[in-house]
Design a protein around this motif. Structure first.
Motif, PDB file in Angstrom:
ATOM      1  N   ARG A 162      14.806   9.795  66.325  1.00 21.17           N
ATOM      2  CA  ARG A 162      13.791  10.190  65.345  1.00 21.17           C
ATOM      3  C   ARG A 162      13.392  11.641  65.598  1.00 21.17           C
ATOM      4  NH1 ARG A 162      12.808  10.347  60.657  1.00 21.17           N
ATOM      5  NH2 ARG A 162      13.558   8.226  60.639  1.00 21.17           N
ATOM      6  N   PHE A 163      13.272  12.027  66.872  1.00 15.94           N
ATOM      7  CA  PHE A 163      12.940  13.412  67.221  1.00 15.94           C
ATOM      8  C   PHE A 163      13.955  14.382  66.616  1.00 15.94           C
ATOM      9  CE2 PHE A 163      13.571  17.098  70.006  1.00 15.94           C
ATOM     10  CZ  PHE A 163      12.325  17.690  69.883  1.00 15.94           C
ATOM     11  N   ALA A 164      15.231  14.056  66.722  1.00 20.10           N
ATOM     12  CA  ALA A 164      16.267  14.934  66.172  1.00 20.10           C
ATOM     13  C   ALA A 164      16.100  15.068  64.662  1.00 20.10           C
ATOM     14  CB  ALA A 164      17.652  14.402  66.515  1.00 20.10           C
ATOM     15  N   LEU A 165      15.928  13.944  63.972  1.00 17.26           N
ATOM     16  CA  LEU A 165      15.756  14.004  62.524  1.00 17.26           C
ATOM     17  C   LEU A 165      14.532  14.830  62.145  1.00 17.26           C
ATOM     18  CD1 LEU A 165      16.644  10.375  61.369  1.00 17.26           C
ATOM     19  CD2 LEU A 165      18.089  12.428  61.304  1.00 17.26           C
ATOM     20  N   ASP A 166      13.446  14.644  62.902  1.00 13.59           N
ATOM     21  CA  ASP A 166      12.214  15.373  62.611  1.00 13.59           C
ATOM     22  C   ASP A 166      12.310  16.856  62.961  1.00 13.59           C
ATOM     23  OD1 ASP A 166      11.144  12.998  61.717  1.00 13.59           O
ATOM     24  OD2 ASP A 166       9.974  12.623  63.551  1.00 13.59           O
ATOM     25  N   SER A 167      13.281  17.226  63.775  1.00 13.05           N
ATOM     26  CA  SER A 167      13.459  18.623  64.170  1.00 13.05           C
ATOM     27  C   SER A 167      14.150  19.455  63.100  1.00 13.05           C
ATOM     28  CB  SER A 167      14.281  18.711  65.469  1.00 13.05           C
ATOM     29  OG  SER A 167      13.573  18.115  66.528  1.00 13.05           O
ATOM     30  N   LEU A 168      14.725  18.812  62.112  1.00 14.48           N
ATOM     31  CA  LEU A 168      15.355  19.500  60.995  1.00 14.48           C
ATOM     32  C   LEU A 168      14.402  19.428  59.806  1.00 14.48           C
ATOM     33  CD1 LEU A 168      17.920  20.870  59.812  1.00 14.48           C
ATOM     34  CD2 LEU A 168      18.621  18.576  59.064  1.00 14.48           C
ATOM     35  N   VAL A 169      13.930  20.576  59.363  1.00 13.29           N
ATOM     36  CA  VAL A 169      13.027  20.626  58.215  1.00 13.29           C
ATOM     37  C   VAL A 169      13.873  20.689  56.955  1.00 13.29           C
ATOM     38  CG1 VAL A 169      11.184  21.916  57.081  1.00 13.29           C
ATOM     39  CG2 VAL A 169      11.294  21.845  59.594  1.00 13.29           C
ATOM     40  N   VAL A 170      13.679  19.727  56.062  1.00 12.01           N
ATOM     41  CA  VAL A 170      14.430  19.694  54.807  1.00 12.01           C
ATOM     42  C   VAL A 170      13.459  20.013  53.677  1.00 12.01           C
ATOM     43  CG1 VAL A 170      15.852  18.307  53.268  1.00 12.01           C
ATOM     44  CG2 VAL A 170      16.001  17.961  55.753  1.00 12.01           C
ATOM     45  N   THR A 171      13.815  21.024  52.874  1.00 11.16           N
ATOM     46  CA  THR A 171      12.968  21.432  51.755  1.00 11.16           C
ATOM     47  C   THR A 171      13.812  21.524  50.489  1.00 11.16           C
ATOM     48  OG1 THR A 171      13.303  23.808  51.990  1.00 11.16           O
ATOM     49  CG2 THR A 171      11.565  22.820  53.334  1.00 11.16           C
ATOM     50  N   GLU A 172      13.119  21.608  49.360  1.00 11.41           N
ATOM     51  CA  GLU A 172      13.813  21.667  48.076  1.00 11.41           C
ATOM     52  C   GLU A 172      13.563  22.955  47.320  1.00 11.41           C
ATOM     53  OE1 GLU A 172      12.733  18.125  45.951  1.00 11.41           O
ATOM     54  OE2 GLU A 172      13.717  16.816  47.422  1.00 11.41           O
ATOM     55  N   ASP A 173      12.763  23.865  47.874  1.00 13.80           N
ATOM     56  CA  ASP A 173      12.542  25.139  47.185  1.00 13.80           C
ATOM     57  C   ASP A 173      12.448  26.279  48.198  1.00 13.80           C
ATOM     58  OD1 ASP A 173       9.464  26.064  47.424  1.00 13.80           O
ATOM     59  OD2 ASP A 173       9.584  23.877  47.388  1.00 13.80           O
ATOM     60  N   VAL A 174      12.727  27.473  47.713  1.00 17.03           N
ATOM     61  CA  VAL A 174      12.843  28.650  48.569  1.00 17.03           C
ATOM     62  C   VAL A 174      11.532  28.969  49.278  1.00 17.03           C
ATOM     63  CG1 VAL A 174      13.335  31.128  48.607  1.00 17.03           C
ATOM     64  CG2 VAL A 174      14.725  29.600  47.179  1.00 17.03           C
ATOM     65  N   THR A 175      10.422  28.957  48.557  1.00 17.11           N
ATOM     66  CA  THR A 175       9.153  29.318  49.167  1.00 17.11           C
ATOM     67  C   THR A 175       8.794  28.386  50.313  1.00 17.11           C
ATOM     68  OG1 THR A 175       8.374  30.292  47.099  1.00 17.11           O
ATOM     69  CG2 THR A 175       6.688  29.688  48.718  1.00 17.11           C
ATOM     70  N   THR A 176       8.947  27.084  50.100  1.00 15.47           N
ATOM     71  CA  THR A 176       8.639  26.114  51.150  1.00 15.47           C
ATOM     72  C   THR A 176       9.596  26.291  52.335  1.00 15.47           C
ATOM     73  OG1 THR A 176       7.858  24.566  49.469  1.00 15.47           O
ATOM     74  CG2 THR A 176       8.314  23.649  51.642  1.00 15.47           C
ATOM     75  N   ALA A 177      10.845  26.573  52.053  1.00 15.97           N
ATOM     76  CA  ALA A 177      11.820  26.792  53.132  1.00 15.97           C
ATOM     77  C   ALA A 177      11.433  27.991  53.982  1.00 15.97           C
ATOM     78  CB  ALA A 177      13.217  26.983  52.547  1.00 15.97           C
ATOM     79  N   LEU A 178      11.061  29.085  53.340  1.00 12.68           N
ATOM     80  CA  LEU A 178      10.692  30.273  54.112  1.00 12.68           C
ATOM     81  C   LEU A 178       9.344  30.092  54.810  1.00 12.68           C
ATOM     82  CD1 LEU A 178      12.040  33.062  51.756  1.00 12.68           C
ATOM     83  CD2 LEU A 178      13.000  32.259  53.923  1.00 12.68           C
ATOM     84  N   ASP A 179       8.435  29.356  54.208  1.00 13.15           N
ATOM     85  CA  ASP A 179       7.173  29.035  54.915  1.00 13.15           C
ATOM     86  C   ASP A 179       7.499  28.268  56.191  1.00 13.15           C
ATOM     87  OD1 ASP A 179       5.679  30.230  52.912  1.00 13.15           O
ATOM     88  OD2 ASP A 179       5.041  28.333  51.985  1.00 13.15           O
ATOM     89  N   ALA A 180       8.450  27.338  56.123  1.00 12.83           N
ATOM     90  CA  ALA A 180       8.851  26.557  57.306  1.00 12.83           C
ATOM     91  C   ALA A 180       9.493  27.454  58.358  1.00 12.83           C
ATOM     92  CB  ALA A 180       9.794  25.437  56.909  1.00 12.83           C
TER      93      ALA A 180
END
Length: 183
Positions: A162-180
């Motif tokens: 679960r830690f590994a899965l949670d360590s990858l941030v998955v987003t659907e838009d550019v702004t949220t991805a760059l905020d992450a």
């Protein structure tokens, strides 16, 4: 320095000339937003396809660009001689190491096996506490949906924590991805 100020984002993305136009536009939007935030870009050093689109847009917006390309791909991926820094290395392993060393965060756009190989390596390194930098997967149109379902299945079978899965941030838009990337 505040969170996210002046960071360098390493972007992994497709390099084939056959990708749909929408992905070229996505890469350009990532480059524009990196520049608008006052960040710099590290990428695979090519000037075609998504690689070229992200780098051109970042430079046009005033971002510093560092391309890293293996000698054997200089002609094949058409090395971007307009990069602020174009680092030509001997091997793909050298490329990945320099891209990781130059990045404060890692962002994977849609891509193929090369993109997957790069993001899996940097993500695994994060899971193993070899770095604590954000690893972000930008999945704008379900490009990675099958992969994410497979990873969830691997978790159910006990092969991925679960830690590994949670360590990858998955987003659907550019702004949220760059905020992450800035967190």
């Amino acid at each position: 320095m505040t969170a996210g100020e002046g960071i360098s984002v390493t972007v992994y993305c497709g390099s084939l000339r056959t990708v749909p136009e929408s992905y070229l536009e996505l890469a350009a939007e990532v480059g524009r937003q990196i520049a608008a935030r006052g960040w710099s870009l590290t990428w695979g050093g090519g000037r075609t396809s998504m690689m070229g689109a992200v780098a051109r847009a970042a430079r046009e917006g005033g971002a510093r660009t560092t391309g890293v390309i293996p000698r054997g791909l200089v002609d094949r991926e058409v090395a971007d001689s307009d990069a602020d820094d174009l680092l030509v290395v001997d091997t793909m392993r050298d490329r990945k190491a320099l891209m990781e060393a130059h990045g404060d965060a890692f962002l994977a756009l849609p891509g193929g096996i090369g993109t997957l190989e790069e993001v899996f390596e940097v993500w695994t390194s994060r899971v193993l506490a070899m770095h604590a930098k954000p690893v972000v997967l930008l999945d704008v149109d379900g490009h990675y949906q099958g992969l994410l379902e497979w990873l969830a299945e691997l978790h159910r079978r006990g092969f991925v924590s679960r830690f590994a899965l949670d360590s990858l941030v998955v987003t659907e838009d550019v702004t949220t991805a760059l905020d992450a990337c800035a967190s």
